[in-house]
Design a protein around this motif. Structure first.
Motif, PDB file in Angstrom:
ATOM      1  N   LYS A  98       0.856  -1.187   0.000  1.00  0.00           N
ATOM      2  CA  LYS A  98       0.000   0.000   0.000  1.00  0.00           C
ATOM      3  C   LYS A  98       0.893   1.238   0.000  1.00  0.00           C
ATOM      4  N   PRO A  99       1.036   1.890  -1.151  1.00  0.00           N
ATOM      5  CA  PRO A  99       0.428   1.544  -2.435  1.00  0.00           C
ATOM      6  C   PRO A  99       1.160   0.396  -3.133  1.00  0.00           C
ATOM      7  N   ARG A 129      -9.622   0.419  -8.468  1.00  0.00           N
ATOM      8  CA  ARG A 129      -8.422   0.922  -7.803  1.00  0.00           C
ATOM      9  C   ARG A 129      -8.221   2.388  -8.181  1.00  0.00           C
ATOM     10  N   LYS A 179       1.051   7.925  -1.238  1.00  0.00           N
ATOM     11  CA  LYS A 179       0.683   7.697   0.164  1.00  0.00           C
ATOM     12  C   LYS A 179      -0.054   8.901   0.741  1.00  0.00           C
ATOM     13  N   TYR A 183      -3.566   7.318  -3.293  1.00  0.00           N
ATOM     14  CA  TYR A 183      -3.528   6.454  -4.469  1.00  0.00           C
ATOM     15  C   TYR A 183      -3.055   5.067  -4.035  1.00  0.00           C
ATOM     16  N   ASP A 184      -3.778   4.015  -4.453  1.00  0.00           N
ATOM     17  CA  ASP A 184      -3.427   2.672  -3.983  1.00  0.00           C
ATOM     18  C   ASP A 184      -2.564   1.882  -4.970  1.00  0.00           C
ATOM     19  N   THR A 185      -2.315   2.450  -6.161  1.00  0.00           N
ATOM     20  CA  THR A 185      -1.500   1.764  -7.173  1.00  0.00           C
ATOM     21  C   THR A 185      -0.607   2.771  -7.886  1.00  0.00           C
TER      22      THR A 185
END
Length: 447
Positions: A98-99, A129, A179, A183-185
């Motif tokens: 994460k991410p 996502r 972070k 944003y997770d990706t």
């Protein structure tokens, strides 16, 4: 896709047509032709030889049922071995951090930047996502601008530091940004490089060590054939990537890369690019690709694409309108839009068993619906919802406004009337049964 290989394999299987049983002689003759077909498709020689040796062993070891013809049995064995050759089953992305971080690598011109956008779009629309694209190609002129254009097309933000030439710093700053903003990706687009360029290879190896990605993907142009396989091996020796992406599979490709790469680098093909649009990306399913190579179509992928556009609530509303004979040109236009979203029309048609071969020499333009859309959009709101008011003078005005002929307008209205009558016939229990089947199919796909 694989048209030449499909034709050659079909001719090879005809050797067994009419044979009463499988023998060492007719199997050897068939597989000799199969091996030639694979080599002509630019499949690695060792891979082709091992493949045909395995098929021969399995074919001669079969107790052929009287209900199964030798040709059919050989097709089944070749199908299973083709699927096994390409990896057996689909390989998923493993995004755990994460991410989550995805690092793109490959030669210049392989399509990394475009694919980065396609992947971001797929993760956003299908897996919900929240991706961030990162511009780490600091060498190619306009590379950052290209990624920005791609990002704007899919409404995904792009992190850039135009004045910074240190890709490690850019990537670390981008991860901090992800972070901070949720944003997770993080998808890192890098510069194209040659395996023989030590400095550039050291750079991406250092970048991988710095960001420690969940997935390192090697993007390769499938049209380069055996060269793609050799390049993949060289990159894998240095980077130890997690999976391969084959781009431009919609082109006049011989298929050698798809059939050889899994064996040579022992890494799975995870995705394929099948066109220029941002939606033209598919998870690679070896068994389905084997179906396509052997001319069996790909109904499962076709259904999946349809279900991505299928909205149960909208279907219920449409059912009520059909039952009341209220289906209008607005609904007709909406159905066209949903079909267009499913992808390239010729590719969609080729997924239907038997159709691919029939239309291989026919050019199906993606703009085939443009004339119909122009006619409908030239109608007034009243004319769209009440087609019965379309008299001669209105039709003449629509033809002039849409840049078409009165004959084309008349033809569309006639087709629309026929469609509406046919839909009216399929109501009540029939429509409910269709919707129930769709729901069951959707559940089965999810499983």
């Amino acid at each position: 896709m694989f048209e030449n290989l499909s034709d050659r394999l079909e001719r090879s299987f005809k050797i067994l047509k009419g044979e009463g049983k499988i023998t060492e002689i007719n199997v050897a003759e068939t597989l000799k032709d199969v091996r030639r077909a694979l080599l002509d498709a630019d499949v690695n020689y060792k891979v082709a030889k091992t493949f045909t040796d395995t098929v021969k062993k399995k074919a001669l070891g079969q107790n052929v049922l009287t209900a199964v013809k030798p040709g059919q049995m050989m097709v089944k064995i070749v199908h299973d071995e083709l699927a096994s050759l390409m990896g057996g089953e689909a390989a998923e992305l493993h995004l755990e951090q994460k991410p989550a971080i995805i690092l793109m690598s490959g030669l210049q011109g392989s399509g990394k930047t475009t694919f980065s956008g396609k992947l971001a779009n797929m993760l956003k629309t299908k897996q919900h996502r929240n991706p961030l694209l990162v511009a780490c190609d600091v060498y190619r002129p306009a590379a950052i601008d290209q990624l920005k254009v791609v990002g704007s097309q899919i409404d995904v933000p792009v992190y850039t530091e135009p004045e910074n030439k240190n890709v490690n710093e850019i990537a670390l700053h981008a991860i901090q940004e992800a972070k901070a903003k949720g944003y997770d990706t993080v998808i890192i687009d890098t510069a194209g490089r040659l395996a023989v360029d030590e400095q550039m290879m050291d750079e991406i190896a250092s970048l991988k060590e710095t960001v420690k990605p969940d997935e390192t993907l090697f993007v390769v142009d499938s049209m380069t054939g055996q060269d793609a396989v050799n390049t993949a091996k060289e990159f894998n020796d240095r980077l130890d990537f997690d999976g391969v992406v084959l781009t431009k599979l919609d082109g006049d490709t011989r298929g050698g890369a798809a059939l050889s790469i899994r064996t040579v680098v022992t890494k799975p093909i995870k995705f394929i690019g099948t066109g220029e649009k941002m939606e033209a990306i598919d998870v690679f399913h070896p068994d389905r690709m084997a179906d396509r190579i052997l001319g069996m179509g790909d109904v499962v992928s076709l259904v999946e694409r349809a279900q991505e556009q299928f909205d149960e609530e909208e279907a219920r509303k449409l059912q009520k309108k059909i039952q009341k004979n209220k289906f209008d040109f607005n609904d007709f236009l909406n159905q066209i839009e949903q079909i267009k979203k499913m992808g390239n029309l010729k590719e969609l048609a080729s997924m239907i068993p038997g159709v691919g071969k029939a239309i291989k020499d026919i050019d199906i333009d993606d703009n085939a619906f443009n004339g119909i859309e122009a006619i409908i959009r030239s109608m007034t709101p009243q004319e769209r919802t009440h087609p019965e008011v379309l008299n001669v003078s209105r039709r003449q005005r629509i033809a002039k406004g849409s840049g078409t002929s009165i004959q084309e307008v008349n033809r569309l209205i006639k087709q629309f009337d026929q469609t509406r009558k046919m839909m009216k016939m399929v109501t009540g229990s029939q429509m409910k049964s269709m919707m129930a089947n769709m729901a069951r199919m959707k559940g089965a796909m999810n499983q």
